[in-house]
Design a protein around this motif. Structure first.
Motif, PDB file in Angstrom:
ATOM      1  N   ASP A 177      50.135  40.088  51.779  1.00  0.00           N
ATOM      2  CA  ASP A 177      50.898  41.308  52.011  1.00  0.00           C
ATOM      3  C   ASP A 177      50.192  42.468  51.306  1.00  0.00           C
ATOM      4  OD1 ASP A 177      52.729  43.483  51.439  1.00  0.00           O
ATOM      5  OD2 ASP A 177      54.336  42.161  52.110  1.00  0.00           O
ATOM      6  N   PRO A 178      49.780  43.510  52.050  1.00  0.00           N
ATOM      7  CA  PRO A 178      49.049  44.619  51.441  1.00  0.00           C
ATOM      8  C   PRO A 178      49.816  45.326  50.325  1.00  0.00           C
ATOM      9  CG  PRO A 178      49.038  44.805  53.839  1.00  0.00           C
ATOM     10  CD  PRO A 178      49.942  43.676  53.490  1.00  0.00           C
ATOM     11  N   PHE A 179      51.143  45.389  50.444  1.00  0.00           N
ATOM     12  CA  PHE A 179      51.916  46.069  49.399  1.00  0.00           C
ATOM     13  C   PHE A 179      52.001  45.233  48.130  1.00  0.00           C
ATOM     14  CE2 PHE A 179      53.145  48.244  53.272  1.00  0.00           C
ATOM     15  CZ  PHE A 179      52.944  49.566  52.878  1.00  0.00           C
ATOM     16  N   ASP A 180      51.996  43.899  48.259  1.00  0.00           N
ATOM     17  CA  ASP A 180      51.911  43.039  47.076  1.00  0.00           C
ATOM     18  C   ASP A 180      50.561  43.245  46.383  1.00  0.00           C
ATOM     19  OD1 ASP A 180      54.427  41.979  47.467  1.00  0.00           O
ATOM     20  OD2 ASP A 180      53.704  40.117  48.397  1.00  0.00           O
ATOM     21  N   LEU A 181      49.493  43.328  47.188  1.00  0.00           N
ATOM     22  CA  LEU A 181      48.157  43.575  46.625  1.00  0.00           C
ATOM     23  C   LEU A 181      48.114  44.912  45.912  1.00  0.00           C
ATOM     24  CD1 LEU A 181      45.640  42.406  49.375  1.00  0.00           C
ATOM     25  CD2 LEU A 181      46.082  41.371  47.154  1.00  0.00           C
ATOM     26  N   LEU A 182      48.702  45.928  46.542  1.00  0.00           N
ATOM     27  CA  LEU A 182      48.729  47.250  45.922  1.00  0.00           C
ATOM     28  C   LEU A 182      49.445  47.190  44.578  1.00  0.00           C
ATOM     29  CD1 LEU A 182      48.138  50.298  46.064  1.00  0.00           C
ATOM     30  CD2 LEU A 182      50.338  50.544  47.253  1.00  0.00           C
ATOM     31  N   GLY A 183      50.562  46.497  44.519  1.00  0.00           N
ATOM     32  CA  GLY A 183      51.299  46.366  43.260  1.00  0.00           C
ATOM     33  C   GLY A 183      50.467  45.687  42.183  1.00  0.00           C
ATOM     34  N   LYS A 184      49.756  44.607  42.552  1.00  0.00           N
ATOM     35  CA  LYS A 184      48.897  43.905  41.586  1.00  0.00           C
ATOM     36  C   LYS A 184      47.754  44.807  41.121  1.00  0.00           C
ATOM     37  CE  LYS A 184      49.687  39.325  43.575  1.00  0.00           C
ATOM     38  NZ  LYS A 184      49.089  38.229  44.362  1.00  0.00           N
ATOM     39  N   LEU A 185      47.184  45.560  42.069  1.00  0.00           N
ATOM     40  CA  LEU A 185      46.073  46.441  41.713  1.00  0.00           C
ATOM     41  C   LEU A 185      46.536  47.559  40.790  1.00  0.00           C
ATOM     42  CD1 LEU A 185      43.098  47.191  41.996  1.00  0.00           C
ATOM     43  CD2 LEU A 185      43.703  48.450  44.089  1.00  0.00           C
ATOM     44  N   VAL A 186      47.675  48.157  41.074  1.00  0.00           N
ATOM     45  CA  VAL A 186      48.181  49.233  40.217  1.00  0.00           C
ATOM     46  C   VAL A 186      48.475  48.696  38.820  1.00  0.00           C
ATOM     47  CG1 VAL A 186      50.115  50.827  39.862  1.00  0.00           C
ATOM     48  CG2 VAL A 186      48.998  50.694  42.098  1.00  0.00           C
ATOM     49  N   GLN A 187      49.003  47.493  38.704  1.00  0.00           N
ATOM     50  CA  GLN A 187      49.235  46.889  37.387  1.00  0.00           C
ATOM     51  C   GLN A 187      47.918  46.712  36.634  1.00  0.00           C
ATOM     52  OE1 GLN A 187      52.178  46.239  35.776  1.00  0.00           O
ATOM     53  NE2 GLN A 187      53.017  47.389  37.492  1.00  0.00           N
ATOM     54  N   LYS A 188      46.886  46.237  37.334  1.00  0.00           N
ATOM     55  CA  LYS A 188      45.551  46.072  36.735  1.00  0.00           C
ATOM     56  C   LYS A 188      45.027  47.424  36.261  1.00  0.00           C
ATOM     57  CE  LYS A 188      40.904  44.447  37.944  1.00  0.00           C
ATOM     58  NZ  LYS A 188      40.087  43.747  38.950  1.00  0.00           N
TER      59      LYS A 188
ATOM     60  N   TRP B  44      24.609  43.326  13.787  1.00  0.00           N
ATOM     61  CA  TRP B  44      25.748  42.566  14.298  1.00  0.00           C
ATOM     62  C   TRP B  44      25.297  41.659  15.435  1.00  0.00           C
ATOM     63  CZ3 TRP B  44      31.321  44.469  14.243  1.00  0.00           C
ATOM     64  CH2 TRP B  44      31.567  45.256  13.115  1.00  0.00           C
ATOM     65  N   GLN B  45      26.099  40.657  15.738  1.00  0.00           N
ATOM     66  CA  GLN B  45      25.891  39.817  16.914  1.00  0.00           C
ATOM     67  C   GLN B  45      26.649  40.442  18.087  1.00  0.00           C
ATOM     68  OE1 GLN B  45      26.115  35.460  16.352  1.00  0.00           O
ATOM     69  NE2 GLN B  45      26.993  36.012  14.353  1.00  0.00           N
ATOM     70  N   PHE B  46      26.312  40.035  19.305  1.00  0.00           N
ATOM     71  CA  PHE B  46      27.076  40.496  20.450  1.00  0.00           C
ATOM     72  C   PHE B  46      27.153  39.403  21.498  1.00  0.00           C
ATOM     73  CE2 PHE B  46      22.808  41.379  21.818  1.00  0.00           C
ATOM     74  CZ  PHE B  46      22.821  41.181  23.190  1.00  0.00           C
ATOM     75  N   ARG B  47      28.126  39.566  22.383  1.00  0.00           N
ATOM     76  CA  ARG B  47      28.294  38.662  23.517  1.00  0.00           C
ATOM     77  C   ARG B  47      28.362  39.538  24.764  1.00  0.00           C
ATOM     78  NH1 ARG B  47      32.668  34.930  22.411  1.00  0.00           N
ATOM     79  NH2 ARG B  47      33.776  36.821  21.915  1.00  0.00           N
ATOM     80  N   LEU B  48      27.479  39.287  25.708  1.00  0.00           N
ATOM     81  CA  LEU B  48      27.460  40.032  26.957  1.00  0.00           C
ATOM     82  C   LEU B  48      27.995  39.130  28.056  1.00  0.00           C
ATOM     83  CD1 LEU B  48      26.578  42.560  28.554  1.00  0.00           C
ATOM     84  CD2 LEU B  48      24.356  41.473  28.834  1.00  0.00           C
ATOM     85  N   GLU B  49      29.096  39.533  28.668  1.00  0.00           N
ATOM     86  CA  GLU B  49      29.699  38.752  29.737  1.00  0.00           C
ATOM     87  C   GLU B  49      29.809  39.647  30.964  1.00  0.00           C
ATOM     88  OE1 GLU B  49      33.686  36.052  30.574  1.00  0.00           O
ATOM     89  OE2 GLU B  49      33.638  37.397  28.855  1.00  0.00           O
ATOM     90  N   LEU B  50      29.223  39.224  32.076  1.00  0.00           N
ATOM     91  CA  LEU B  50      29.254  39.999  33.301  1.00  0.00           C
ATOM     92  C   LEU B  50      30.336  39.439  34.219  1.00  0.00           C
ATOM     93  CD1 LEU B  50      25.399  40.265  33.770  1.00  0.00           C
ATOM     94  CD2 LEU B  50      26.937  41.948  32.782  1.00  0.00           C
ATOM     95  N   LEU B  51      31.179  40.311  34.736  1.00  0.00           N
ATOM     96  CA  LEU B  51      32.318  39.901  35.556  1.00  0.00           C
ATOM     97  C   LEU B  51      32.254  40.578  36.911  1.00  0.00           C
ATOM     98  CD1 LEU B  51      35.091  40.401  32.851  1.00  0.00           C
ATOM     99  CD2 LEU B  51      34.010  38.254  33.508  1.00  0.00           C
ATOM    100  N   ASP B  52      32.701  39.877  37.941  1.00  0.00           N
ATOM    101  CA  ASP B  52      32.833  40.428  39.276  1.00  0.00           C
ATOM    102  C   ASP B  52      33.826  41.605  39.207  1.00  0.00           C
ATOM    103  OD1 ASP B  52      32.447  39.772  42.357  1.00  0.00           O
ATOM    104  OD2 ASP B  52      34.562  40.248  42.045  1.00  0.00           O
ATOM    105  N   PRO B  53      33.613  42.665  40.009  1.00  0.00           N
ATOM    106  CA  PRO B  53      34.540  43.802  39.948  1.00  0.00           C
ATOM    107  C   PRO B  53      36.004  43.447  40.198  1.00  0.00           C
ATOM    108  CG  PRO B  53      32.625  44.350  41.279  1.00  0.00           C
ATOM    109  CD  PRO B  53      32.523  42.894  40.956  1.00  0.00           C
ATOM    110  N   SER B  54      36.258  42.354  40.895  1.00  0.00           N
ATOM    111  CA  SER B  54      37.648  41.976  41.169  1.00  0.00           C
ATOM    112  C   SER B  54      38.289  41.192  40.028  1.00  0.00           C
ATOM    113  CB  SER B  54      37.738  41.160  42.466  1.00  0.00           C
ATOM    114  OG  SER B  54      37.036  39.943  42.320  1.00  0.00           O
ATOM    115  N   ASP B  55      37.485  40.744  39.049  1.00  0.00           N
ATOM    116  CA  ASP B  55      38.032  40.011  37.897  1.00  0.00           C
ATOM    117  C   ASP B  55      38.674  40.960  36.908  1.00  0.00           C
ATOM    118  OD1 ASP B  55      37.149  37.575  38.902  1.00  0.00           O
ATOM    119  OD2 ASP B  55      35.261  37.623  37.767  1.00  0.00           O
ATOM    120  N   GLU B  56      39.538  40.433  36.085  1.00  0.00           N
ATOM    121  CA  GLU B  56      40.169  41.210  35.030  1.00  0.00           C
ATOM    122  C   GLU B  56      39.185  41.325  33.881  1.00  0.00           C
ATOM    123  OE1 GLU B  56      43.544  43.366  33.806  1.00  0.00           O
ATOM    124  OE2 GLU B  56      43.512  42.119  35.588  1.00  0.00           O
ATOM    125  N   ALA B  57      38.857  42.542  33.487  1.00  0.00           N
ATOM    126  CA  ALA B  57      37.891  42.757  32.394  1.00  0.00           C
ATOM    127  C   ALA B  57      38.571  42.691  31.051  1.00  0.00           C
ATOM    128  CB  ALA B  57      37.190  44.095  32.558  1.00  0.00           C
TER     129      ALA B  57
END
Length: 194
Positions: free
Chosen positions: A107-118, A181-194
């Motif tokens: 449902d596009p409106f469910d997707l919109l709601g999830k995207l706006v929350q993100k 300092w140490q660091f951790r580099l993690e690359l995520l797909d644009p659709s994943d939660e960062a």
């Protein structure tokens, strides 16, 4: 912003709502997102797919600044992508950008709601702050996205953090306050939660 013409329907469309679609002959055609989605639905044998369109929305960030987001949906075979982005003039490597993926029959409106929350979760956090020496990393974590720096002769990226474009050398200078300092580099797909 110069509008472009969809070769399928002839509609004049802003560049952010177009797709350079490859054909089976190896050529490319400029399609509006509606025509692209109609062709993808036909190709994927999806019956009754309706191209969702949403009006832009304004959301506030952690500093209370307003950001206007436009939406684009693209059918990708068995998945649908819903993207939200700010228009920052002719430069696509600025501003906030978000994406969510789900099943094509969602449902596009469910997707919109999830995207706006993100979007609201991401806008509520600040990863940069400005002091007397300019932009600095706030805390010990910075989230953003990697973009092309726009220089044809360069092989360096730029990054977009908190919706602000930061040149690679400037980002490196920000990191110098963490020397040793140490660091951790993690690359995520644009659709994943960062």
């Amino acid at each position: 912003m110069t509008e472009q013409t969809c070769v399928r329907c002839g509609a004049r469309t802003p560049p952010y709502d177009t797709v350079n679609a490859a054909s089976s002959e190896g050529t490319y055609r400029l399609l509006c997102s509606r025509c692209f989605n109609e062709e993808m639905a036909q190709w994927a044998d999806i019956i009754g797919f309706e191209h969702p369109q949403f009006t832009p929305v304004r959301l506030l960030d952690a500093d209370g600044d307003s950001h206007e987001f436009h939406f684009r949906s693209l059918l990708l075979g068995d998945q649908i992508s819903l993207e939200a982005f700010e228009l920052a003039g002719n430069d696509e490597s600025e501003g906030f950008r978000f994406q969510i993926l789900d099943e094509s029959q969602s449902d596009p409106f469910d997707l919109l709601g999830k995207l706006v929350q993100k979007m609201m979760r991401a806008l509520s956090m600040k990863h940069l702050h400005e002091d007397g020496s300019g932009l600095q990393v706030a805390g010990t974590m910075a989230r953003g996205r990697i973009e092309w720096d726009g220089d044809e002769d360069s092989r360096l990226p730029c990054v977009v953090i908190d919706g602000k474009r930061v040149e690679w050398n400037d980002f490196g200078a920000m990191l110098m306050s963490f020397e040793g300092w140490q660091f951790r580099l993690e690359l995520l797909d644009p659709s994943d939660e960062a």
